[in-house]
Scaffold this active site. Sequence first.
Site, PDB file in Angstrom:
ATOM      1  N   ASP A  98      10.371   1.116  -2.182  1.00 60.04           N
ATOM      2  CA  ASP A  98       8.989   0.755  -1.889  1.00 60.04           C
ATOM      3  C   ASP A  98       8.156   1.238  -3.077  1.00 60.04           C
ATOM      4  OD1 ASP A  98       6.567   0.205  -0.311  1.00 60.04           O
ATOM      5  OD2 ASP A  98       6.453   2.380  -0.097  1.00 60.04           O
ATOM      6  N   ASP A 155       3.919   1.734  -3.187  1.00 54.27           N
ATOM      7  CA  ASP A 155       2.779   2.589  -2.850  1.00 54.27           C
ATOM      8  C   ASP A 155       3.196   3.676  -1.874  1.00 54.27           C
ATOM      9  OD1 ASP A 155       0.161   0.995  -3.897  1.00 54.27           O
ATOM     10  OD2 ASP A 155       1.694  -0.399  -3.209  1.00 54.27           O
ATOM     11  N   ASP A 171       8.353   5.497   2.300  1.00 61.65           N
ATOM     12  CA  ASP A 171       7.579   6.674   2.681  1.00 61.65           C
ATOM     13  C   ASP A 171       6.964   6.589   4.071  1.00 61.65           C
ATOM     14  OD1 ASP A 171       4.226   6.117   2.214  1.00 61.65           O
ATOM     15  OD2 ASP A 171       5.673   4.622   1.554  1.00 61.65           O
TER      16      ASP A 171
END
Length: 219
Positions: free
Chosen positions: A7, A9, A166
Amino acid sequence: MSGVIFDLDGTLIDSAPDIHRCAALMLADEGLDPLTLPQIRSFIGNGAPVLVRRVMAAVALPDDPALHARLLARFLEHYETAVTLTRLYDGVAACLEDLAAAGRPVGLCTNKPIGPTRAVLAHFGLAQHFPTVIGGDSLPQRKPDPAPLLACLREMGCGKAVFVGDSEVDAECAARAGMDFALFTEGYRKAPVDTLPHAFAFSHHGELEGWLREYTFIS
């Protein structure tokens, strides 16, 4: 060799300050005051259209499709090259170099639109590490739908990969794709770590390559 899909961001970059600035500029165009950085940070993860919709709700704008389309277009104008306030998380550059040296296939699967994605990768000199990039507007679906993650895996040409993210969105996406998940704990996650299914949790990217060398993939 099994691959790694990241991922963006909240996993490789902390882009919340730039996203906050873009949202503030969008609201200023409407004569409205900005939201706080923590508010905007809590809206990140499901892509720009959802973020704009959440901003609209937070400032009590009506849920009107035409208004949403206009605000989204303004947000994206600001967002296309928003890199100046964004930073890499510690250890990211070295981690990517280690993965390249190990010959491990690497891809990127993000809900960030492809234009801003490529702009930030170029800004940090990371584009060469990601021959495969799936953005939030590359397919009709966005994470947590597994389609973008599975498309990234197919383009990489490796049979297995671990997904590194995240957030709750990333954990759900990995589970729906039947893919192993490594959780970066310092991003935009809201739920406690132990409530998200993961094979590995880490707080610094220097831990990741060593774990991958030892990990036996279960999927």
